[in-house]
Design an enzyme around this catalytic site. Structure first.
Site, PDB file in Angstrom:
ATOM      1  N   LYS A  74     -13.670  61.151  33.544  1.00 18.50           N
ATOM      2  CA  LYS A  74     -13.016  60.234  34.490  1.00 18.50           C
ATOM      3  C   LYS A  74     -11.946  60.963  35.293  1.00 18.50           C
ATOM      4  O   LYS A  74     -11.799  60.754  36.500  1.00 18.50           O
ATOM      5  CB  LYS A  74     -12.425  59.038  33.732  1.00 18.50           C
ATOM      6  CG  LYS A  74     -13.496  58.076  33.215  1.00 18.50           C
ATOM      7  CD  LYS A  74     -12.952  57.044  32.216  1.00 18.50           C
ATOM      8  CE  LYS A  74     -14.107  56.235  31.624  1.00 18.50           C
ATOM      9  NZ  LYS A  74     -13.690  55.337  30.535  1.00 18.50           N
TER      10      LYS A  74
ATOM     11  N   GLN B 177      -8.331  54.400  27.191  1.00 17.36           N
ATOM     12  CA  GLN B 177      -9.684  54.679  26.701  1.00 17.36           C
ATOM     13  C   GLN B 177      -9.902  53.906  25.403  1.00 17.36           C
ATOM     14  O   GLN B 177      -9.071  53.965  24.497  1.00 17.36           O
ATOM     15  CB  GLN B 177      -9.852  56.195  26.472  1.00 17.36           C
ATOM     16  CG  GLN B 177     -11.253  56.595  26.055  1.00 17.36           C
ATOM     17  CD  GLN B 177     -12.297  56.317  27.128  1.00 17.36           C
ATOM     18  OE1 GLN B 177     -12.061  56.490  28.317  1.00 17.36           O
ATOM     19  NE2 GLN B 177     -13.465  55.847  26.706  1.00 17.36           N
TER      20      GLN B 177
ATOM     21  N   ASP C 162      -9.138  48.844  35.006  1.00 22.47           N
ATOM     22  CA  ASP C 162     -10.297  48.842  34.113  1.00 22.47           C
ATOM     23  C   ASP C 162     -10.705  47.410  33.733  1.00 22.47           C
ATOM     24  O   ASP C 162     -11.711  47.209  33.063  1.00 22.47           O
ATOM     25  CB  ASP C 162      -9.950  49.662  32.858  1.00 22.47           C
ATOM     26  CG  ASP C 162     -11.191  50.166  32.116  1.00 22.47           C
ATOM     27  OD1 ASP C 162     -12.235  50.358  32.765  1.00 22.47           O
ATOM     28  OD2 ASP C 162     -11.103  50.372  30.893  1.00 22.47           O
TER      29      ASP C 162
END
Lengths: 285, 285
Positions: B59, B103, B126
């Protein structure tokens, strides 16, 4: 209302709500005795819409009867969003208030969502915040929208386990259809959402082992579309005490059905009171 | 992969993702030129799970290529929930950070939900917070879960309007199935959620005009259950580059289908980058 031996069994929301309120009043009394502080619900009313005035008055009367204090805040119809938000933030930070109800719709000119979001999740006993919607959706602890919460209690009281069943929710409002579907999904139903854009509503309704009608159109769901033996929950409440389901034809096909009135309706306030005492118990613990 | 003239048209997620990243990079460059500040994504990694390490590295590399700065925070596996929360709150309050990615899964011993909720909604690129889930569900402005967001962009790119269609989502995870269904509902599809408790999955899948497979079981959905002409979106990604749909049999029945790999997968990071620049644009405006 026709009634033959093959008719559906009625789901008695009035009786269930009465028992829930009694149990809630007992908890409120116990909490008051133990802590010296009665549970307190803040009710906020913006403007003078007659229906809203009546609803708030009724809720406060029911609180009083159950041993729940209420603190009423009235704001003029000219109140700005910022002022409503400030009021709700103040109540959210007030340790003497355990639950908050913003009577809605709040009327034009006010950003209702901004107002809802000013309610602290731990005081959101009406289940209107984003946080409450998400916890409902994820099956996490939190407050639920009162009407869907009442529907789940009705299902539980009548031994209806949604797991593995096909549940069809007609309507997708933020406080009724959407959370009802999410709560059924969290209880492992296979959930279908129908609404005004649904191409073949009859076909979808016919799949339902559990049908939740929450569309706000009188006698909109016809008995011929009810799967024989289905559980029919009518959350509609239209003028003239008429539900969203055509009761007379549905009652001959359903296995269990909520009447209107006396089905889902009485559960809503009962859940509000129960959640207010839940909130107070946690905050006073 | 068989291929005959009657096979489904493939939905090219790789190509669409590439174009989205190009457009995002152009926006990032323009923003940097105008404000002197490049968009910045904070990535937070807890522990040393090899897959997570790889994902975060990928990412960050993709950010760099698109002209998005990344600020990486690594926390040891022994970090407490309170420490993760404090880190995320710090990033939420840091004006130099525009988007935040935690994450996940974050691993045992940490309350992932508490961590997610420490991310400010305006930096939740996200789409993991309660607030983002609710705005997705209500069709309100906000950030979306990246994979469902990618699915919606794929549908749009191929001219698939969900309105009035029957959409069936198999899987109900918090970041994929649930939000995908809610986004399809907000776009006026009639949405059915299926999952491990669904009694007759084949019957439900056969109703789907739009099928979203998000269950994490290789080749779980068989072609014989696909409605002829349906749009099949395979969000599964199982070991060996295998999706949740049995592609070889589904491709002969579907009208449009996403391949695995090269379908939904590439869209996820592309949406993350796009939302990071969205966030930066708003915060630097």
């Amino acid at each position: 209302m026709s009634s033959t031996p093959t008719d559906a069994r009625l789901m008695d929301g009035s009786g269930l709500a009465r028992r829930l309120v009694e149990e809630t009043a007992a908890r409120a009394a116990d909490l008051t005795r133990r802590t010296g502080t009665p549970p307190c619900l803040a009710t906020v009313l913006v403007g003078e819409d007659p229906a809203s005035v009546t609803y708030v008055r009724m809720k406060r009367a029911r609180c009083e009867k159950a041993g729940i204090r209420s603190r009423h805040v009235e704001l003029p119809a000219t109140t700005t969003t910022a002022e409503v938000v400030a009021t709700l933030e103040g109540l959210s930070n007030d340790p003497e208030v355990h639950g908050i109800l913003l009577q809605h719709p709040v009327g034009p000119g006010i950003d209702e969502r901004a107002a809802f979001e000013a309610i602290a999740p731990e005081k959101d006993v009406d289940g209107v915040t984003f946080s409450s919607f998400a916890t409902m959706s994820f099956g996490l602890p939190g407050f639920v929208s009162c009407t869907p919460g009442g529907i789940m209690r009705l299902l539980d009281a009548y031994g209806v386990d949604p797991a593995g069943k096909r549940a069809v929710v007609v309507g997708r409002s933020a406080i009724l259809g959407k959370p009802a579907g999410m709560m059924l999904l969290a209880r492992n139903a296979t959930v279908t959402y129908c609404h005004s854009h649904t191409a073949d509503l009859s076909a979808a309704v016919r799949e339902a082992d559990i049908l939740v009608a929450a569309v706000g159109r009188p006698r909109f769901i016809k008995g011929e579309d009810i799967k024989p033996g289905a559980v029919v929950v009518d959350a509609g409440y239209n003028p003239g005490n008429v539900g969203d389901v055509d009761f007379d034809t549905a009652v001959t096909r359903a296995g269990l059905i909520t009447p209107v009135p006396g089905g889902v309706g009485p559960m809503t306030i009962a859940v509000l009171l129960a959640q207010t005492v839940d909130a107070a118990e946690r905050q006073l613990a």
